[in-house]
Design a protein around this motif. Structure first.
Motif, short mmCIF file in Angstrom:
data_model
loop_
_atom_site.label_atom_id
_atom_site.label_comp_id
_atom_site.label_asym_id
_atom_site.label_seq_id
_atom_site.Cartn_x
_atom_site.Cartn_y
_atom_site.Cartn_z
N SER A 89 0.27 -0.72 -0.18
CA SER A 89 -0.24 0.28 0.11
C SER A 89 1.26 1.02 0.13
O SER A 89 2.10 1.59 0.24
N GLU A 126 -6.22 7.72 1.52
CA GLU A 126 -5.90 7.22 0.72
C GLU A 126 -4.40 5.89 0.98
O GLU A 126 -4.46 5.19 -0.15
N LYS A 129 -4.76 2.08 -0.38
CA LYS A 129 -4.45 1.78 -1.77
C LYS A 129 -3.10 1.47 -1.86
O LYS A 129 -2.22 1.84 -1.70
N GLU A 133 -4.29 1.75 -7.37
CA GLU A 133 -5.64 1.37 -7.22
C GLU A 133 -5.62 3.50 -7.50
O GLU A 133 -7.01 3.28 -7.60
#
Length: 272
Positions: A89, A126, A129, A133
């Motif tokens: 991520s 965010e 993610k 993505e």
């Protein structure tokens, strides 16, 4: 040369072609220096040499009086191509960089620092993610957050805002200026910022280095003398901004014209 960064008569080439020829440059501690120039002039190569990822064939590079012999925790780098691990991520990409850069921090502290810098670049919420993505601009902002979070004294940035839309780009310029001016007062973090954008170079830099190509060289230097603290808007409104922009554009156009004319001169032999 006596600077925090000293680049002394470096020569570098690929496959028999000289990319940089006798480049010398001194940068003071806490200075924000923008580098511009036509494509192929060696801007990114110069940054990679400072990062310790490649090495000159001749000449020397020192940072804080120490020779550059490889990458180091004193230098954080933002590349054009994001350089994020796709299986991690965005938050994990940032915290991974902090494991060595902030050895004394606990896992919870590293997470908090990572979240702080993701928020700074407009990516609050965010972080969980994966890079795939996110849009290209958001991935680049994640890479910027990773570099800023390392809190290295030298920040090397290779067109970090090139993939961003105009409004987001202006906001990221302001975020970088706020961080640099606020955290260091212009006397701490040293920044070398590569860009193709003349206005961006002036908005951000204390000094703009204009490089010529074939081979790459320092062709012109310009002190901006734009007051600090500075923002995107205040720089554009400064009375000298248009004058400085025109000076740089004129010199840049001269370099491009010289490069266009050079092959024909060499071909007909009149340049010998």
């Amino acid at each position: 040369m006596g600077g925090y960064i000293d680049i002394n008569s470096i020569v570098f080439g690929y496959g028999g072609e000289t990319v940089l020829q006798q480049v010398s440059l001194s940068i003071a501690k806490g200075e924000f220096v923008s580098v511009i120039g036509p494509s192929g002039c060696g801007k990114s190569t110069l940054l990679r040499l400072l990062a310790g990822l490649i090495f000159p064939a001749e000449g020397s590079i020192t940072v804080d009086n120490q020779p550059v012999t490889g990458p180091g925790l004193d230098r954080a780098v933002v590349f054009q191509d994001y350089s994020l691990f796709p299986w991690m991520s965005c938050l994990e990409n940032v915290t991974l960089a902090l494991e060595q850069a902030r050895l004394g921090a606990t896992k919870a502290e590293r997470t908090r620092i990572a979240e702080k810098y993701l928020e700074l670049v407009g990516l609050s919420g965010e972080g969980r993610k994966l890079p795939g993505e996110l849009s290209g601009g958001m991935r680049q902002r994640s890479a910027i957050a990773r570099a800023l979070a390392q809190n290295a004294p030298l920040l090397l940035m290779d067109e970090p805002f090139g993939a961003l839309d105009e409004i987001t780009r202006a906001k990221q310029q302001d975020a970088l200026l706020e961080l640099w001016q606020g955290s260091s007062g212009g006397n701490g973090k040293t920044v070398l910022f590569v860009t193709h954008d003349v206005e961006e170079a002036l908005i951000l830099g204390d000094r703009v280095i204009l490089m010529g190509s074939k081979p790459g060289r320092v062709a012109f230097e310009l002190k901006t003398y734009l007051s600090r603290p500075r923002s995107h808007g205040s720089a554009l409104r400064h009375p000298r901004f248009v004058e400085l922009r025109n000076i740089l554009l004129d010199r840049l156009n001269e370099l491009v014209d010289e490069q266009i004319e050079k092959p024909s001169i060499e071909q007909d032999g009149s340049g010998i």
